[in-house]
Every structure is written in structure tokens, then in C-alpha cells.
Design a protein around this motif. Structure first.
Motif, PDB file in Angstrom:
ATOM      1  N   CYS A  29       1.868 -11.511   1.641  1.00 13.48           N
ATOM      2  CA  CYS A  29       1.580 -11.543   3.082  1.00 13.48           C
ATOM      3  C   CYS A  29       2.538 -10.595   3.803  1.00 13.48           C
ATOM      4  N   GLY A  30       1.982  -9.648   4.541  1.00 16.92           N
ATOM      5  CA  GLY A  30       2.798  -8.703   5.307  1.00 16.92           C
ATOM      6  C   GLY A  30       3.365  -9.360   6.556  1.00 16.92           C
ATOM      7  N   SER A  31       4.132  -8.574   7.318  1.00 13.87           N
ATOM      8  CA  SER A  31       4.778  -9.090   8.522  1.00 13.87           C
ATOM      9  C   SER A  31       3.773  -9.759   9.446  1.00 13.87           C
ATOM     10  N   GLY A  32       4.060 -10.997   9.856  1.00 11.34           N
ATOM     11  CA  GLY A  32       3.197 -11.713  10.793  1.00 11.34           C
ATOM     12  C   GLY A  32       1.937 -12.254  10.147  1.00 11.34           C
ATOM     13  N   GLY A  79      10.789 -12.337  10.408  1.00 14.55           N
ATOM     14  CA  GLY A  79       9.339 -12.572  10.357  1.00 14.55           C
ATOM     15  C   GLY A  79       8.836 -12.801   8.938  1.00 14.55           C
ATOM     16  N   HIS A  80       9.703 -12.700   7.946  1.00 16.31           N
ATOM     17  CA  HIS A  80       9.318 -12.981   6.558  1.00 16.31           C
ATOM     18  C   HIS A  80      10.025 -14.280   6.157  1.00 16.31           C
ATOM     19  N   ALA A  81       9.245 -15.372   5.954  1.00 15.98           N
ATOM     20  CA  ALA A  81       9.848 -16.693   5.737  1.00 15.98           C
ATOM     21  C   ALA A  81      10.660 -16.775   4.451  1.00 15.98           C
ATOM     22  N   GLY A 134       6.645 -13.332   2.675  1.00 12.09           N
ATOM     23  CA  GLY A 134       7.809 -12.442   2.714  1.00 12.09           C
ATOM     24  C   GLY A 134       7.822 -11.579   1.485  1.00 12.09           C
ATOM     25  N   ARG A 135       7.869 -10.301   1.705  1.00 13.61           N
ATOM     26  CA  ARG A 135       7.909  -9.360   0.594  1.00 13.61           C
ATOM     27  C   ARG A 135       9.247  -8.626   0.608  1.00 13.61           C
ATOM     28  N   PHE A 136       9.408  -7.710  -0.349  1.00 12.99           N
ATOM     29  CA  PHE A 136      10.649  -6.955  -0.458  1.00 12.99           C
ATOM     30  C   PHE A 136      10.362  -5.487  -0.205  1.00 12.99           C
ATOM     31  N   HIS A 137      11.122  -4.916   0.725  1.00 18.44           N
ATOM     32  CA  HIS A 137      10.906  -3.514   1.088  1.00 18.44           C
ATOM     33  C   HIS A 137      11.961  -2.643   0.431  1.00 18.44           C
ATOM     34  N   MET A 138      11.593  -1.374   0.257  1.00 15.54           N
ATOM     35  CA  MET A 138      12.574  -0.452  -0.303  1.00 15.54           C
ATOM     36  C   MET A 138      13.790  -0.341   0.601  1.00 15.54           C
ATOM     37  N   TYR A 139      13.544  -0.422   1.930  1.00 14.28           N
ATOM     38  CA  TYR A 139      14.659  -0.249   2.859  1.00 14.28           C
ATOM     39  C   TYR A 139      15.597  -1.450   2.860  1.00 14.28           C
ATOM     40  N   GLU A 140      15.233  -2.548   2.172  1.00 11.00           N
ATOM     41  CA  GLU A 140      16.159  -3.670   2.033  1.00 11.00           C
ATOM     42  C   GLU A 140      17.054  -3.441   0.824  1.00 11.00           C
ATOM     43  N   THR A 149      -1.245  -7.092   1.444  1.00 17.35           N
ATOM     44  CA  THR A 149      -1.586  -6.742   2.824  1.00 17.35           C
ATOM     45  C   THR A 149      -0.361  -6.141   3.498  1.00 17.35           C
ATOM     46  N   ASN A 150      -0.600  -5.357   4.514  1.00 21.25           N
ATOM     47  CA  ASN A 150       0.520  -4.803   5.277  1.00 21.25           C
ATOM     48  C   ASN A 150       0.098  -4.502   6.697  1.00 21.25           C
ATOM     49  N   ALA A 151       1.108  -4.289   7.546  1.00 17.81           N
ATOM     50  CA  ALA A 151       0.872  -3.767   8.890  1.00 17.81           C
ATOM     51  C   ALA A 151       1.091  -2.262   8.795  1.00 17.81           C
ATOM     52  N   ALA A 152       0.222  -1.482   9.426  1.00 15.99           N
ATOM     53  CA  ALA A 152       0.345  -0.020   9.297  1.00 15.99           C
ATOM     54  C   ALA A 152      -0.075   0.676  10.584  1.00 15.99           C
ATOM     55  N   ASN A 156      12.735   3.941  10.373  1.00 19.68           N
ATOM     56  CA  ASN A 156      12.262   4.543  11.626  1.00 19.68           C
ATOM     57  C   ASN A 156      10.769   4.833  11.543  1.00 19.68           C
ATOM     58  N   PHE A 157      10.129   4.860  12.714  1.00 24.82           N
ATOM     59  CA  PHE A 157       8.735   5.298  12.765  1.00 24.82           C
ATOM     60  C   PHE A 157       8.695   6.829  12.733  1.00 24.82           C
ATOM     61  N   GLU A 158       7.482   7.406  12.710  1.00 23.26           N
ATOM     62  CA  GLU A 158       7.322   8.843  12.448  1.00 23.26           C
ATOM     63  C   GLU A 158       7.530   9.701  13.700  1.00 23.26           C
ATOM     64  N   GLY A 167       2.766   3.116   6.441  1.00 23.49           N
ATOM     65  CA  GLY A 167       3.618   1.931   6.534  1.00 23.49           C
ATOM     66  C   GLY A 167       4.848   2.123   5.667  1.00 23.49           C
ATOM     67  N   MET A 168       5.592   1.031   5.509  1.00 24.76           N
ATOM     68  CA  MET A 168       6.883   1.147   4.806  1.00 24.76           C
ATOM     69  C   MET A 168       6.948   0.215   3.604  1.00 24.76           C
ATOM     70  N   SER A 169       5.809  -0.082   3.034  1.00 21.04           N
ATOM     71  CA  SER A 169       5.827  -1.081   1.945  1.00 21.04           C
ATOM     72  C   SER A 169       4.678  -0.832   0.982  1.00 21.04           C
ATOM     73  N   THR A 170       4.357  -1.840   0.216  1.00 16.08           N
ATOM     74  CA  THR A 170       3.136  -1.959  -0.584  1.00 16.08           C
ATOM     75  C   THR A 170       3.104  -1.150  -1.878  1.00 16.08           C
ATOM     76  N   GLU A 204       6.882  -5.438  18.251  1.00 13.05           N
ATOM     77  CA  GLU A 204       5.530  -5.140  18.711  1.00 13.05           C
ATOM     78  C   GLU A 204       4.540  -5.200  17.535  1.00 13.05           C
ATOM     79  N   VAL A 205       4.978  -4.607  16.409  1.00 10.56           N
ATOM     80  CA  VAL A 205       4.125  -4.628  15.213  1.00 10.56           C
ATOM     81  C   VAL A 205       3.864  -6.084  14.806  1.00 10.56           C
ATOM     82  N   LEU A 206       4.948  -6.896  14.861  1.00  8.49           N
ATOM     83  CA  LEU A 206       4.813  -8.312  14.496  1.00  8.49           C
ATOM     84  C   LEU A 206       3.836  -9.036  15.406  1.00  8.49           C
TER      85      LEU A 206
HETATM   86  O1  LIG Z   1       5.709  -5.925   5.396  1.00  3.97           O
HETATM   87  P1  LIG Z   1       4.956  -4.927   6.221  1.00  3.97           P
HETATM   88  O2  LIG Z   1       4.811  -3.596   5.547  1.00  3.97           O
HETATM   89  O3  LIG Z   1       3.633  -5.457   6.771  1.00  3.97           O
HETATM   90  O4  LIG Z   1       5.978  -4.696   7.475  1.00  3.97           O
HETATM   91  C1  LIG Z   1       5.752  -3.977   8.664  1.00  3.97           C
HETATM   92  C2  LIG Z   1       5.340  -2.552   8.454  1.00  3.97           C
HETATM   93  C3  LIG Z   1       6.662  -1.854   8.197  1.00  3.97           C
HETATM   94  O5  LIG Z   1       7.081  -2.016   6.851  1.00  3.97           O
HETATM   95  C4  LIG Z   1       7.628  -2.608   9.078  1.00  3.97           C
HETATM   96  C5  LIG Z   1       7.840  -1.947  10.392  1.00  3.97           C
HETATM   97  O6  LIG Z   1       6.761  -2.094  11.228  1.00  3.97           O
HETATM   98  O7  LIG Z   1       7.007  -3.903   9.295  1.00  3.97           O
END
Ligand SMILES: O=P(O)(O)O[C@@H]1C[C@H](O)[C@@H](CO)O1
Length: 254
Positions: free
Chosen positions: A33-36, A65-67, A85-91, A102-105, A187-189, A206-209, A249-251
Motif C-alpha cells: 500500500c502506497g502513501s495514504g 503516513g506509513h503505519a 508501509g513500504r521501504f523507499h530507497m531514500y530511507e 501501488t504508489n502515488a505518482a 525532491n520533486f522534479e 514517483g520515488m518507489s516501486t 498534499e500528495v498524502l
Molecule cells: O510510497 P509512495 O511511492 O506512494 O509515496 C509517495 C510518492 C513518493 O515516493 C513520495 C513523495 O510524494 O510519497
């Protein structure tokens, strides 16, 4: 990917044994499950959940936002497991036949609107192109080959099925199929980066997946991925509108 350099087979086994001893559920589907989007896990029936912190050998979630919970349960009568809650490279840092991710993009494709859904057809793994891959390090041949093919990662049958179901649900006009790119973040683009991505055929960024997908594909799982479009990525310099996306905002949009 893990804060440790490499997890060996015995450590995977220890984590798996712990989970197997604590739940009778044997899911064939895993959902990240992605953010939110963690609310999906709350809808599972016959839930059994484990905090990441109590599972031996499991990484910990550090993102707002990731439990940070693994939730087993039934979705429409099928046993599945959700990662809240997933694990991102930036963590700095998968159990099934099928991985659903799934992800937010942010969208680059012109026809996409916030709130739309993109079925992921393919990806561009920018961290991987520069040598940052979860498959780096000694290969465990028990899991998969040293040089795995990546020419058909996102299962065609599952994509077709998703289109048919979304069609039946009457939301086909919100649904696209496209290419997702992972960038390192956080950072965003810039506008120049957005233009570059667009010119490369990227539809959503996005920043994951891709790390999870690479690992799943490497060990032979079928993969299905969805991006929820939370914002359009600005491709033009503008003085009239300041487009500022915050993680909050993305959340809230997802
Ligand atoms: O876990 P996801 O990828 O849905 O998280 C969102 C998208 C970016 O990785 C980060 C910044 O918006 O949150």
C-alpha cells in the motif's frame, strides 16, 4: 533493499518461520500500500497484523503516513497480506505468487488528471540505470538468476483483467496504461527534468516501486502495479502559477 548490506537465506527463513508460526493464513497475493493507501488493509476480514518492529529481520518504516504493519486477512474471500508501509530507497533501504504494488505518482502524460489511475505497463528504473539495484551483491541462485530478464515484468493477463474490471465498474475514463519512472527523490522534479522524463516516454513519476518489483520479478512472482495520479508535474516555466507539491498534499490527495 535493507539497511544491512545483504540479507542471507537463513535470515529470510527466520522471518518467514516467525510469521508462519504466528498466523495460519497462507496468502497467495501480497499488496504493497502506497502513501495514504494503507486504508485498504483496514478493510480486510479476519485480520491478523504485526508491527514491522516485532518481526525478526524485518526493516522498519520511517515515512510519515506509513503505519509500518503487515496485515494478513481476506479480501473478497481471498487470503492476502498487505504491507501498510513500504521501504523507499531514500530511507536508505516480498511472500506470494503475485505482487500487487501501488504508489502515488505525478503525471507527465498530457491526458492524465489528478485522481486518475495508471495501470503500470513498464518502468524506467533510474536508480538501477546508475547502478543502485536491490539485486546488487552476491546472487542467491535459490531465489532467481544472476541476470534476470526485465522485458515483460508487468503481467499482461493481470493488466487485461484490471481493464475489464475497471470497465465494469464504470471508471474506464479515469484509467490509463503507461510507463512509470522511479527517481531517487526526495525532491520533486525541475521543469527540465520533467521535460526530459516526458521525452523519454515516461507517463508518471514517483520515488518507489521499482526496487520491490525487481526483487519480485527476480524470484518469479507475477507483478501488477497501479499508480494513483496525485498531481501533474509541471513541464512549462510559468510566472502565473507556482506549483508546489508537498508530501502532505500528495498524502491528502491519495
Ligand atoms: O510510497 P509512495 O511511492 O506512494 O509515496 C509517495 C510518492 C513518493 O515516493 C513520495 C513523495 O510524494 O510519497
Amino acid at each position: 533493499m535493507h539497511s544491512k548490506e545483504q540479507i542471507n537465506h537463513e535470515e529470510y527463513q527466520q522471518t518467514a518461520d516467525w510469521l508462519l508460526s504466528r498466523t495460519k493464513q497462507r496468502p497467495l497475493v501480497a499488496i504493497i500500500c502506497g502513501s495514504g493507501l494503507g486504508l485498504l488493509a483496514d478493510t480486510l476480514k479476519a485480520q491478523e497484523s504485526f508491527n514491522y518492529t516485532e518481526i525478526p529481520g524485518f526493516p522498519h518504516s520511517t515515512v510519515q503516513g506509513h503505519a509500518g504493519r503487515l496485515v494478513f486477512g481476506e479480501l473478497k474471500g481471498r487470503s492476502c497480506v498487505c504491507m501498510q508501509g513500504r521501504f523507499h530507497m531514500y530511507e536508505g533501504h516480498s511472500l506470494a505468487q503475485t505482487l500487487i504494488v501501488t504508489n502515488a505518482a505525478g503525471s507527465l502524460a498530457d491526458g492524465y488528471q489528478p485522481g486518475d489511475i495508471m495501470i503500470i505497463k513498464d518502468h524506467v528504473n533510474f536508480p538501477g540505470l546508475s547502478g543502485l539495484s536491490p539485486l546488487t551483491g552476491p546472487n542467491d541462485d535459490k531465489l532467481g538468476p544472476r541476470f534476470p530478464a526485465m522485458s515483460s515484468v508487468y503481467d499482461k493477463g493481470l493488466r487485461r483483467l484490471a481493464h475489464a474490471l475497471l470497465d465494469q465498474m464504470g471508471v474506464a475514463s479515469l484509467v490509463h496504461e503507461g510507463v512509470y519512472a522511479m527517481v531517487g527523490g526526495p525532491n520533486f522534479e525541475t521543469v527540465a527534468e520533467a521535460r526530459l522524463l516526458h521525452s523519454l516516454g515516461v507517463d508518471a513519476v514517483g520515488m518507489s516501486t521499482t526496487p520491490e518489483v525487481l526483487v519480485a520479478s527476480h524470484c518469479g512472482l507475477r507483478v501488477f502495479g497501479l499508480s494513483l495520479i496525485t498531481n501533474k508535474v509541471l513541464k512549462r516555466y510559468t510566472t502565473t502559477t507556482i506549483m508546489l507539491y508537498t508530501s502532505q498534499e500528495v498524502l491528502s490527495r491519495s
